[in-house]
Motif scaffolding. Structure first.
Motif, PDB file in Angstrom:
ATOM      1  N   GLN A  10       0.827  -1.207   0.000  1.00  0.00           N
ATOM      2  CA  GLN A  10       0.000   0.000   0.000  1.00  0.00           C
ATOM      3  C   GLN A  10       0.862   1.259   0.000  1.00  0.00           C
ATOM      4  N   ARG A  11       1.917   1.239   0.777  1.00  0.00           N
ATOM      5  CA  ARG A  11       2.739   2.448   0.888  1.00  0.00           C
ATOM      6  C   ARG A  11       3.614   2.642  -0.342  1.00  0.00           C
ATOM      7  N   HIS A  12       3.946   1.557  -0.999  1.00  0.00           N
ATOM      8  CA  HIS A  12       4.650   1.689  -2.272  1.00  0.00           C
ATOM      9  C   HIS A  12       3.768   2.413  -3.281  1.00  0.00           C
ATOM     10  N   ALA A  13       2.467   2.098  -3.263  1.00  0.00           N
ATOM     11  CA  ALA A  13       1.528   2.793  -4.153  1.00  0.00           C
ATOM     12  C   ALA A  13       1.389   4.263  -3.757  1.00  0.00           C
ATOM     13  N   GLN A  14       1.469   4.546  -2.446  1.00  0.00           N
ATOM     14  CA  GLN A  14       1.373   5.937  -1.991  1.00  0.00           C
ATOM     15  C   GLN A  14       2.517   6.793  -2.516  1.00  0.00           C
ATOM     16  N   ARG A  19       4.249  11.715  -5.381  1.00  0.00           N
ATOM     17  CA  ARG A  19       4.969  12.316  -6.519  1.00  0.00           C
ATOM     18  C   ARG A  19       4.001  13.081  -7.420  1.00  0.00           C
ATOM     19  N   GLU A  20       2.809  12.538  -7.626  1.00  0.00           N
ATOM     20  CA  GLU A  20       1.819  13.203  -8.480  1.00  0.00           C
ATOM     21  C   GLU A  20       1.413  14.562  -7.930  1.00  0.00           C
ATOM     22  N   LEU A  21       1.504  14.722  -6.609  1.00  0.00           N
ATOM     23  CA  LEU A  21       1.192  16.010  -5.993  1.00  0.00           C
ATOM     24  C   LEU A  21       2.344  17.004  -6.108  1.00  0.00           C
ATOM     25  N   GLY A  22       3.483  16.541  -6.632  1.00  0.00           N
ATOM     26  CA  GLY A  22       4.626  17.420  -6.820  1.00  0.00           C
ATOM     27  C   GLY A  22       5.658  17.350  -5.705  1.00  0.00           C
ATOM     28  N   GLU A  96      -4.494  23.814  -1.652  1.00  0.00           N
ATOM     29  CA  GLU A  96      -5.188  22.565  -2.008  1.00  0.00           C
ATOM     30  C   GLU A  96      -4.201  21.401  -2.091  1.00  0.00           C
ATOM     31  N   THR A  97      -3.011  21.666  -2.651  1.00  0.00           N
ATOM     32  CA  THR A  97      -1.997  20.620  -2.776  1.00  0.00           C
ATOM     33  C   THR A  97      -1.507  20.174  -1.400  1.00  0.00           C
ATOM     34  N   ALA A  98      -1.264  21.142  -0.510  1.00  0.00           N
ATOM     35  CA  ALA A  98      -0.798  20.798   0.828  1.00  0.00           C
ATOM     36  C   ALA A  98      -1.842  19.973   1.567  1.00  0.00           C
ATOM     37  N   TYR A 102      -1.588  16.248   3.125  1.00  0.00           N
ATOM     38  CA  TYR A 102      -1.981  15.898   4.492  1.00  0.00           C
ATOM     39  C   TYR A 102      -2.837  14.622   4.494  1.00  0.00           C
ATOM     40  N   GLU A 103      -3.714  14.491   3.517  1.00  0.00           N
ATOM     41  CA  GLU A 103      -4.599  13.318   3.467  1.00  0.00           C
ATOM     42  C   GLU A 103      -3.832  12.024   3.197  1.00  0.00           C
ATOM     43  N   GLN A 104      -2.610  12.145   2.662  1.00  0.00           N
ATOM     44  CA  GLN A 104      -1.807  10.957   2.364  1.00  0.00           C
ATOM     45  C   GLN A 104      -0.863  10.565   3.516  1.00  0.00           C
TER      46      GLN A 104
END
Length: 501
Positions: A10-14, A19-22, A96-98, A102-104
């Motif tokens: 799961q954390r590998h997928a995270q 990265r997608e969030l920058g 919004e990005t931050a 936080y949600e991750q």
């Protein structure tokens, strides 16, 4: 698939979502304005009104140790240097990005936060977050009970997890560092010179112990990991370095227990123109100040006892046997001086060895308060100078605390002929099967032939002293990476490779 393997997946997928969030899941430098302990020390007594009236902006990094999400906001606790501070993340207070970052977040992630200090309605000092930085992703789960990596084997084997999950463990090693720093400062102030001596030696010596053996390929010779630096340090005293010390790692191929580890740390120091009485006075001074520097007081809690390093008692070995004899028949000092009485109560064949056996068997573990035991039999002291008025004993002392030997010191033997005879006695013991007997060190005898001034020398066990000053019950609690058997677990590298397959 194990629970741990599923979390890894799961954390590998995270990682990809972060990265997608920058953000880089393993980020770069983070310029902070404060550490968490600095925030608590500097602003822990500020009221909500004071913080609101004069806003305090901070940038701080730490590891997440708790998360409490509540709709469009949440509280987290960050930990750094064994201290924690609460942070507050609100959706409309960050980008919004931050907020998506936080949600991750998971417990154990390392983040940087920018914000200002305030107090919550319950009065807890907190950071109102204005921006988030991601610094490092945790891949393996921390112990379920946050207080609580309790499995002893895992704590020692995975000290990095122990330090995260049990913040008090960090404080033990901070205290250990203070102990070493105090010794170094005090000895420097007394005019001692810190030196380094070989850890690989062609002959082992300076203690009664079995060595570890290694091999030097180029020279094609066997070498020994040192069991003590003593004989090299005394060579320096011969050479005119009249006050020397070394904070050294020693290696002894012997048993493992709550008081013994094969690799351990000693402080050894040697002073010309003094004797064991001078070393006693110096030891009392050093240990009192070390206790104060490490704990804030010369009186230290250890288990149910309060140990007083400001009042170190002194007893001869014979006096200790008389005073603390635990059996019905109480001996007198004359009994303890009587060879027949000693041999009748011991399995040893010489009076001196018998006295030591009785002391170690019946007396040693009763020495709870710091106590100096002086005057040792010559049979067990091949490097110590004889007492002028009693050639069967030497000018030697050991310090005991909480039933453990902490220090060993003596007036140094500087007569090369007598030293040769002592080595030959030790060789006879080795020929008789004593694996810990001393070997003949020809070069050391040669050094003494150039003249060593009268001197006192001492070794202090840093690990055991740290046990006492941190109220630790096992030596492995005060060694960051104690020696353990390999566990044979499937390697993490293989599991990470499988995730990429």
């Amino acid at each position: 698939m194990s629970i741990e393997d599923e979390i890894l997946r799961q954390r590998h997928a995270q990682l990809e979502r972060i990265r997608e969030l920058g953000f880089e899941p393993y980020g770069h430098a983070f310029d902070h304005t404060h550490t968490i302990p600095e925030i608590l020390a500097g602003f822990g007594n500020k009221t909500a009104e004071e913080l609101a009236g004069t806003p305090v902006h901070v940038r701080v990094a730490g590891r997440i140790v708790a998360i409490r999400r509540m709709g469009k906001a949440g509280f987290l606790h960050l930990q750094q240097h064994a201290e924690k501070v609460q942070i507050y993340v609100k959706k409309d207070a960050v980008s919004e990005t931050a907020y998506k970052l936080y949600e991750q977040l998971d417990i154990g992630d390392i983040i940087g936060v920018t914000g200002y200090l305030f107090r919550t309605r319950t009065g807890e000092l907190s950071i109102h977050v204005e921006d988030l930085d991601f610094l490092s992703k945790i891949m393996l789960p921390l112990p379920e009970k946050w207080h609580g990596l309790e499995d002893i084997e895992t704590r020692y084997r995975q000290r990095y997890v122990d330090l995260i999950a049990n913040p008090d463990v960090q404080k033990v090693f901070v205290t250990r560092s203070r102990i070493i720093r105090s010794f170094r400062r005090q000895l420097d102030e007394h005019g001692f010179l810190e030196v380094e001596t070989p850890m690989m030696q062609p002959l082992y010596g300076g203690a009664a112990a079995r060595p570890f053996i290694t091999h030097h390929n180029t020279l094609d010779i066997d070498l020994y990991l040192r069991i003590a630096p003593e004989l090299y340090l005394k060579r320096l005293v011969v050479g005119g370095l009249e006050r020397v010390y070394e904070i050294n790692r020693n290696f002894r191929n012997e048993g493992i227990s709550t008081h013994h580890n094969p690799e351990f740390t000693m402080l050894e120091f040697y002073q010309a123109y003094t004797d064991y009485r001078g070393m006693i006075r110096l030891t009392q001074e050093l240990l009192k100040q070390v206790a104060i520097d490490a704990t804030g007081s010369a009186q230290v809690a250890y288990g149910e006892h309060t140990l007083d390093f400001a009042n170190i008692r002194q007893l001869s070995m014979r006096e200790a046997v008389v005073e603390l004899w635990p059996h019905a028949e109480k001996p007198t000092l004359e009994n303890v001086k009587d060879p027949e009485w000693l041999l009748r109560h011991s399995k040893e064949t010489s009076p001196g060895s018998a006295l030591v056996e009785l002391f170690e068997r019946d007396i040693e573990d009763q020495l709870i308060q710091p106590t100096i035991i002086y005057d040792f039999p010559v049979e067990i002291s091949p490097l110590s100078k004889n007492k002028p008025d009693d050639q069967a004993f030497v000018e030697r002392f050991e310090l005991y605390v909480a039933g453990m030997e902490i220090c060993n010191a003596f007036t140094e033997l500087n007569d090369p002929q007598e030293q040769r005879r002592r080595f030959e006695q030790q060789l006879a013991l080795k020929a008789g099967g004593d694996e810990e007997a001393h070997v003949m060190d020809e070069d050391y005898v040669r050094a003494l032939c150039y003249g060593m001034p009268p001197a006192g020398g001492e070794g202090i066990g840093i690990d055991r002293l740290t046990m006492v000053l941190t109220n630790s019950k096992s030596i492995r609690d005060v060694i960051l990476f104690p020696l353990l058997r390999p566990d044979g677990e499937r390697g993490i590298a293989q599991r990470l490779r499988e995730l990429e397959a």
